[in-house]
Design a protein around this motif. Structure first.
Motif, mmCIF file in Angstrom:
data_model
loop_
_atom_site.group_PDB
_atom_site.id
_atom_site.type_symbol
_atom_site.label_atom_id
_atom_site.label_comp_id
_atom_site.label_asym_id
_atom_site.label_seq_id
_atom_site.Cartn_x
_atom_site.Cartn_y
_atom_site.Cartn_z
ATOM 1 N N GLY A 45 0.815 -1.214 0.000
ATOM 2 C CA GLY A 45 0.000 0.000 0.000
ATOM 3 C C GLY A 45 0.846 1.261 0.000
ATOM 4 O O GLY A 45 0.559 2.221 -0.720
ATOM 5 N N ILE A 46 1.920 1.257 0.796
ATOM 6 C CA ILE A 46 2.821 2.411 0.823
ATOM 7 C C ILE A 46 3.502 2.588 -0.538
ATOM 8 O O ILE A 46 3.547 3.691 -1.086
ATOM 9 C CB ILE A 46 3.868 2.248 1.946
ATOM 10 C CG1 ILE A 46 3.196 2.365 3.303
ATOM 11 C CG2 ILE A 46 4.985 3.277 1.813
ATOM 12 C CD1 ILE A 46 4.077 1.980 4.469
ATOM 13 N N GLY A 47 4.008 1.494 -1.099
ATOM 14 C CA GLY A 47 4.660 1.565 -2.408
ATOM 15 C C GLY A 47 3.710 2.000 -3.505
ATOM 16 O O GLY A 47 4.057 2.818 -4.361
ATOM 17 N N GLY A 48 2.501 1.471 -3.475
ATOM 18 C CA GLY A 48 1.509 1.862 -4.482
ATOM 19 C C GLY A 48 1.128 3.331 -4.367
ATOM 20 O O GLY A 48 0.967 4.022 -5.369
ATOM 21 N N GLY A 49 0.995 3.812 -3.135
ATOM 22 C CA GLY A 49 0.677 5.229 -2.933
ATOM 23 C C GLY A 49 1.785 6.137 -3.438
ATOM 24 O O GLY A 49 1.517 7.164 -4.068
ATOM 25 N N LEU A 50 3.028 5.767 -3.171
ATOM 26 C CA LEU A 50 4.147 6.581 -3.640
ATOM 27 C C LEU A 50 4.285 6.515 -5.158
ATOM 28 O O LEU A 50 4.607 7.521 -5.799
ATOM 29 C CB LEU A 50 5.429 6.151 -2.945
ATOM 30 C CG LEU A 50 5.503 6.509 -1.460
ATOM 31 C CD1 LEU A 50 6.698 5.860 -0.799
ATOM 32 C CD2 LEU A 50 5.531 8.013 -1.271
ATOM 33 N N CYS A 51 4.023 5.354 -5.751
ATOM 34 C CA CYS A 51 4.037 5.257 -7.218
ATOM 35 C C CYS A 51 2.916 6.098 -7.824
ATOM 36 O O CYS A 51 3.104 6.754 -8.853
ATOM 37 C CB CYS A 51 3.908 3.808 -7.670
ATOM 38 S SG CYS A 51 5.388 2.826 -7.404
ATOM 39 N N GLY A 52 1.755 6.098 -7.175
ATOM 40 C CA GLY A 52 0.643 6.930 -7.646
ATOM 41 C C GLY A 52 0.968 8.414 -7.540
ATOM 42 O O GLY A 52 0.641 9.196 -8.440
ATOM 43 N N ALA A 53 1.612 8.823 -6.449
ATOM 44 C CA ALA A 53 2.013 10.230 -6.292
ATOM 45 C C ALA A 53 3.028 10.611 -7.360
ATOM 46 O O ALA A 53 2.968 11.699 -7.939
ATOM 47 C CB ALA A 53 2.597 10.448 -4.898
ATOM 48 N N PHE A 54 3.956 9.707 -7.652
ATOM 49 C CA PHE A 54 4.949 9.934 -8.703
ATOM 50 C C PHE A 54 4.261 10.170 -10.046
ATOM 51 O O PHE A 54 4.574 11.115 -10.763
ATOM 52 C CB PHE A 54 5.881 8.728 -8.765
ATOM 53 C CG PHE A 54 6.908 8.795 -9.846
ATOM 54 C CD1 PHE A 54 8.103 9.445 -9.647
ATOM 55 C CD2 PHE A 54 6.679 8.195 -11.073
ATOM 56 C CE1 PHE A 54 9.058 9.501 -10.643
ATOM 57 C CE2 PHE A 54 7.617 8.245 -12.071
ATOM 58 C CZ PHE A 54 8.815 8.904 -11.856
ATOM 59 N N MET A 55 3.303 9.319 -10.386
ATOM 60 C CA MET A 55 2.611 9.455 -11.663
ATOM 61 C C MET A 55 1.750 10.723 -11.698
ATOM 62 O O MET A 55 1.668 11.394 -12.724
ATOM 63 C CB MET A 55 1.751 8.219 -11.936
ATOM 64 C CG MET A 55 1.097 8.233 -13.297
ATOM 65 S SD MET A 55 2.166 8.589 -14.704
ATOM 66 C CE MET A 55 3.265 7.222 -14.690
ATOM 67 N N ILE B 151 8.878 14.641 -3.025
ATOM 68 C CA ILE B 151 7.965 13.514 -3.239
ATOM 69 C C ILE B 151 8.426 12.716 -4.451
ATOM 70 O O ILE B 151 8.444 11.483 -4.445
ATOM 71 C CB ILE B 151 6.519 14.005 -3.432
ATOM 72 C CG1 ILE B 151 6.019 14.682 -2.163
ATOM 73 C CG2 ILE B 151 5.599 12.857 -3.820
ATOM 74 C CD1 ILE B 151 4.707 15.406 -2.329
ATOM 75 N N PHE B 152 8.826 13.421 -5.476
ATOM 76 C CA PHE B 152 9.248 12.830 -6.746
ATOM 77 C C PHE B 152 10.417 11.872 -6.557
ATOM 78 O O PHE B 152 10.333 10.706 -6.902
ATOM 79 C CB PHE B 152 9.617 13.991 -7.674
ATOM 80 C CG PHE B 152 10.056 13.635 -9.051
ATOM 81 C CD1 PHE B 152 9.173 13.087 -9.946
ATOM 82 C CD2 PHE B 152 11.339 13.893 -9.463
ATOM 83 C CE1 PHE B 152 9.555 12.790 -11.229
ATOM 84 C CE2 PHE B 152 11.738 13.605 -10.745
ATOM 85 C CZ PHE B 152 10.848 13.058 -11.640
ATOM 86 N N TYR B 153 11.491 12.349 -5.978
ATOM 87 C CA TYR B 153 12.683 11.504 -5.810
ATOM 88 C C TYR B 153 12.705 10.773 -4.473
ATOM 89 O O TYR B 153 13.095 9.611 -4.407
ATOM 90 C CB TYR B 153 13.951 12.341 -5.960
ATOM 91 C CG TYR B 153 14.128 12.855 -7.358
ATOM 92 C CD1 TYR B 153 14.399 11.994 -8.402
ATOM 93 C CD2 TYR B 153 14.001 14.210 -7.636
ATOM 94 C CE1 TYR B 153 14.548 12.461 -9.692
ATOM 95 C CE2 TYR B 153 14.152 14.688 -8.928
ATOM 96 C CZ TYR B 153 14.425 13.816 -9.948
ATOM 97 O OH TYR B 153 14.565 14.276 -11.223
#
Length: 176
Positions: free
Chosen positions: A101-111, A131-133
């Motif tokens: 969930g944490i990884g998916g949220g950070l990938c979603g924020a990246f996108m 947030i990006f890097y």
């Protein structure tokens, strides 16, 4: 962002005109005009003086102007590699649902930040670049942190179960 896809919007039309003007100047600059070149430090007799004064209105146009088509291509390829790597880690290497969930949220924020860069200069602004890097760094570190995280989760669940058991015993003992 709202005006980026509306063909009748005056702001979008000005962006299109600016990009057409930039395209004419960029034909002679495959490496761009340089990241230090801005409206206040390009000499008046430099052929890229006008180019440095045109507002890019988009992070990708900004990168295109300052790094050229070669730099923009390198930026897009490295960004895609980072994103796909983070998605691979999140979907296939992590086992803990909370870390997924944490990884998916950070990938979603990246996108989301990447899509925001299409219409605005948001990618490299102060909190966004963290947030990006920083978010992708955390995603790449999650597989190394996962064993300790799973151990902590199991310990916390055992403590909660023990508290529930003691509470139930106390409740049953008070009935006698």
């Amino acid at each position: 962002m709202r005006s980026a896809f509306n063909k009748n919007d005056a702001s979008a039309n000005v962006r299109t005109i600016n990009q057409q003007t930039i395209r004419k100047y960029m034909q002679d600059a495959p490496w761009g005009i340089g990241y230090g070149a801005s409206w206040d430090n390009v000499p008046a007799n430099n052929k890229y003086n006008k180019l440095s004064k045109i507002p890019p209105d988009s992070e990708y146009v900004f990168i295109w102007v300052h790094a050229g088509p070669i730099g923009l291509t390198v930026f897009l390829i490295t960004t895609l590699i980072m994103f796909l790597g983070a998605c691979h880690i999140t979907m296939f290497r992590l086992k803990s649902k909370s870390l997924i969930g944490i990884g998916g949220g950070l990938c979603g924020a990246f996108m989301a930040i990447q899509m925001g860069g299409y219409a605005n200069q948001v990618l490299m602004q102060f909190p966004n670049c963290l947030i990006f890097y920083g978010g992708l760094t955390i995603v790449y570190l999650l597989p190394y942190l996962e064993p300790a995280w799973i151990e902590l989760e199991e310990k916390r669940v055992a403590e909660q179960e023990e508290r529930k058991r003691l509470k139930l015993e106390k409740k049953l003992a008070s009935r006698v």
